[in-house]
Design an enzyme around this catalytic site. Structure first.
Site, short mmCIF file in Angstrom:
data_model
loop_
_atom_site.label_atom_id
_atom_site.label_comp_id
_atom_site.label_asym_id
_atom_site.label_seq_id
_atom_site.Cartn_x
_atom_site.Cartn_y
_atom_site.Cartn_z
N THR A 216 25.32 1.38 -8.18
CA THR A 216 26.57 0.62 -8.01
C THR A 216 26.88 -0.04 -9.36
O THR A 216 27.45 0.60 -10.22
CB THR A 216 26.46 -0.42 -6.87
N LYS B 168 17.80 1.84 -7.01
CA LYS B 168 18.97 1.19 -7.58
C LYS B 168 18.89 -0.28 -7.21
O LYS B 168 18.27 -0.66 -6.23
CB LYS B 168 20.29 1.81 -7.07
N THR C 96 22.57 -4.27 -2.20
CA THR C 96 21.40 -3.52 -1.98
C THR C 96 20.47 -3.04 -3.04
O THR C 96 20.85 -2.46 -4.05
CB THR C 96 21.76 -2.23 -1.24
N GLU D 267 22.27 -7.84 -12.84
CA GLU D 267 23.67 -7.97 -13.24
C GLU D 267 23.83 -8.92 -14.42
O GLU D 267 23.46 -10.09 -14.35
CB GLU D 267 24.52 -8.44 -12.07
N ASN E 147 30.58 -10.94 -10.89
CA ASN E 147 30.67 -11.34 -9.50
C ASN E 147 31.86 -12.22 -9.16
O ASN E 147 32.25 -12.33 -8.01
CB ASN E 147 29.38 -12.05 -9.08
N THR F 69 38.11 -8.27 -4.00
CA THR F 69 38.08 -7.31 -2.89
C THR F 69 39.39 -6.59 -2.74
O THR F 69 40.43 -7.19 -2.80
CB THR F 69 37.81 -8.06 -1.56
#
Lengths: 379, 379
Positions: A141, A163, A174, A253, A374, A379
């Site tokens: 991702t 991942k 995840t 991240e 983030n 969205t």
């Protein structure tokens, strides 16, 4: 080959189209899985927890881009349908196909896309470098590199892909790990080995402290290499899991540095692990690592709130080998300590002087880029 | 007056020179304190925990710039000496003077500076706006505004000042709160009231999850307003603590928005508080607030890992009054939800549908500025 395809009996394929990826891994054998402890489990996790009772798998299908989490009964039906979609071109029973998902929470799977991608990659299943890399890339991702690990003992091999990126990536889900061995091992034994290995590897990585709804580590043993020594197998699986776990931490991240914290002298291993995890998860430690600031007070303060029993004035702390505190005496040479924090890996060694327990945990620095990834994602 | 000096019997003074500040508060009465749960307690906390057994204080002296934490036996002696320094010009016994510190960990107090500052401000002790504001400013570290709160019931008053910013500010320490009332109340009762109020206010604020070595909330009751109803006093003290707690959250390091999370329908209040705290502490929720991203999956996922018992498909969630999930049905109008996240306060209301427990927790968004403040600061 550098991971799963080095293991006899394993073939792979993968495709990534924009944020939507699909991986297929074909391997028949005994199987074990460990799953997220989050109460809000994604549909594929629910399906897999049920399916793993048989202790055997013939294949695994994984999609990225949609977590199929918080999707209720329809999500369960969709996860089962995804297994059936993958089973058809391989001539397998849907019940023998494992499933995992990673991506946005609260959205339904795009089954027509998954069917289309599956039909295109099933004929490409192969056992070579490109195939295992395609599978590793298909499940990414916000990961910035595909993650492979391999241990070859001479008599058998263990390979894995994973991942990570965030424990929950930006609105994605995840940590997923798929580990394969050609050793012959019964499912319950494999489960014990995997659980122990997971406890000492993936469970000791903290990127942001958020536990995903979709976390899964799966191990399939094809048996092609025959029976092996149990301890040797456990060591090899743990080594592969640890290697993958460290890659997840390094690729956290926004991360620029890997943070490795070893705690020794704790009452027991669990307590050492709790202290190490608290330190690698501390936002103040993480930002200090980013700034290469030998702000050791933050490390000791994090240990202090971890719940572990120790005498703060008996501890010793080093960074990259440079002593900061020796049995409670402050000896910090801040210049040397700062130099020890250059480079892409920062290691702390904390001795609590309260027992024999030892554990290592891994994390990464906290940077503006984490906030950007983030916060600016919509969205 | 807007805080402590509005309370009869309280006078204050303060000075801030660069990062080194000193506050003096003169108030004789019964007293109670609650302290950090961090195992690594700072020297002034150790001294105060011992001193509060008497249940009375005549004054409090507080310095900023040095936490006097991880300073061993010398730190204890220094904290006691700091009390003596403050007691002298006021003609008090050192044992009746309370002490608190906030600042860098692992450094010794600069007692000559503290003596000098104390001698200069003791003659300035007064009961007016400027005096209480000077005290509130003297204890600030990375706080961007002084924090005052006041409740006046007609028969008595409760006033307080606090400082926060990070649970541990950049290499600094600490949440400190000083609350005063002119109500007459015995020390053990005051302690119970303060403990309960703290549990429902300061303990429900999470800026970064790092618990300081120096946290302290102190309450002194001068008794000048005579006996009062216990419930009324408890309500007033809780209201003052809550007001101060919300100010700490709003002024979290780098924060641009206050995050307020109310959880209802939990098994009990403790469970509701645990869920609310987990949500406000989640880096992924905090970054979503910053980006005004109605990424409600992160809120439900944080609840899922909080340890609370509930059915994920029975919950309801609103942001700023806009429904996102109603009894497990996703109803999110993401456009309206995004609008509800504009402005300087974002409120989530989560109903777990599992009982009558209710609690609110406060936090703030996570921004690049937090990383900058804590990462770019060098010891």
């Amino acid at each position: 080959m550098k991971s799963i395809c080095a293991t006899k009996g394993v073939s792979a394929a993968g495709i990534k189209e924009g944020k939507f990826g699909l991986a297929l891994i074909r391997a028949s054998g005994t199987a074990a899985g460990v799953f997220t402890s989050n109460k809000m489990r994604a549909a594929p996790v629910e399906v897999m927890m049920d399916r793993m009772r048989r202790g055997r798998l013939d294949a695994v299908v994984v999609n990225s881009g949609c977590a199929n989490a918080y999707t209720g009964k329809r999500g369960i039906r969709d996860a089962e349908e995804m297994c059936a979609i993958a089973a058809a071109p391989l001539g397998l029973e849907p019940e023998s196909v494992g499933v995992a998902s990673t991506g946005v929470i609260g959205r339904y799977l795009n089954l027509p896309l998954i069917r289309d991608q599956c039909e295109r990659i099933a004929p490409l299943l192969a056992r070579n470098d490109d195939a295992e890399d395609a599978a590793a890339r298909a499940i990414m991702t916000t990961d910035t590199f595909p993650k492979h690990a391999l241990v070859e003992t001479g008599s058998f091999s263990v390979g894995g892909i994973t991942k990570g990126s965030g424990m929950i990536a930006p609105n994605m889900g995840t940590m997923l790990a798929f580990i394969y061995t050609d050793a012959e091992v019964e499912a319950p034994v494999l489960h014990d080995i995997l659980r122990q290995a997971t406890r000492r590897s993936f469970n000791r990585v903290v990127v942001d402290g958020d536990t995903s709804t979709n976390d899964v580590a799966l191990c399939t043993a094809t048996g092609a290499a025959g029976k092996v020594n149990r301890e040797e197998l456990a060591d090899a699986i743990e080594a592969v899991c640890r290697n993958l776990a460290v890659q997840i931490a390094r690729d956290g991240e926004g991360a620029t540095k890997l943070l490795e914290v070893t705690v020794r002298g704790a009452a027991d291993e669990d307590e050492a692990a709790a202290v190490a995890r608290t330190i690698v998860a501390s936002p103040l430690v993480k930002t200090a690592i980013y700034g290469e600031d030998p702000n050791w007070g933050r490390v000791v303060a994090a240990a202090g709130r971890s719940g572990a029993e120790f005498d703060p004035y008996a501890v010793s702390l080093r960074v990259g080998g440079v002593p900061l505190v020796v049995r409670g005496e402050i000896v910090a040479d801040l210049g040397a300590a700062k130099v020890a924090m250059h480079g892409d890996t920062v290691s702390f060694d904390l001795d609590l002087a309260a027992g024999d327990g030892k554990a290592t945990a891994w994390g990464c620095d906290l940077t503006e880029r984490y906030v950007e990834i983030n916060g600016k994602y919509t969205t």
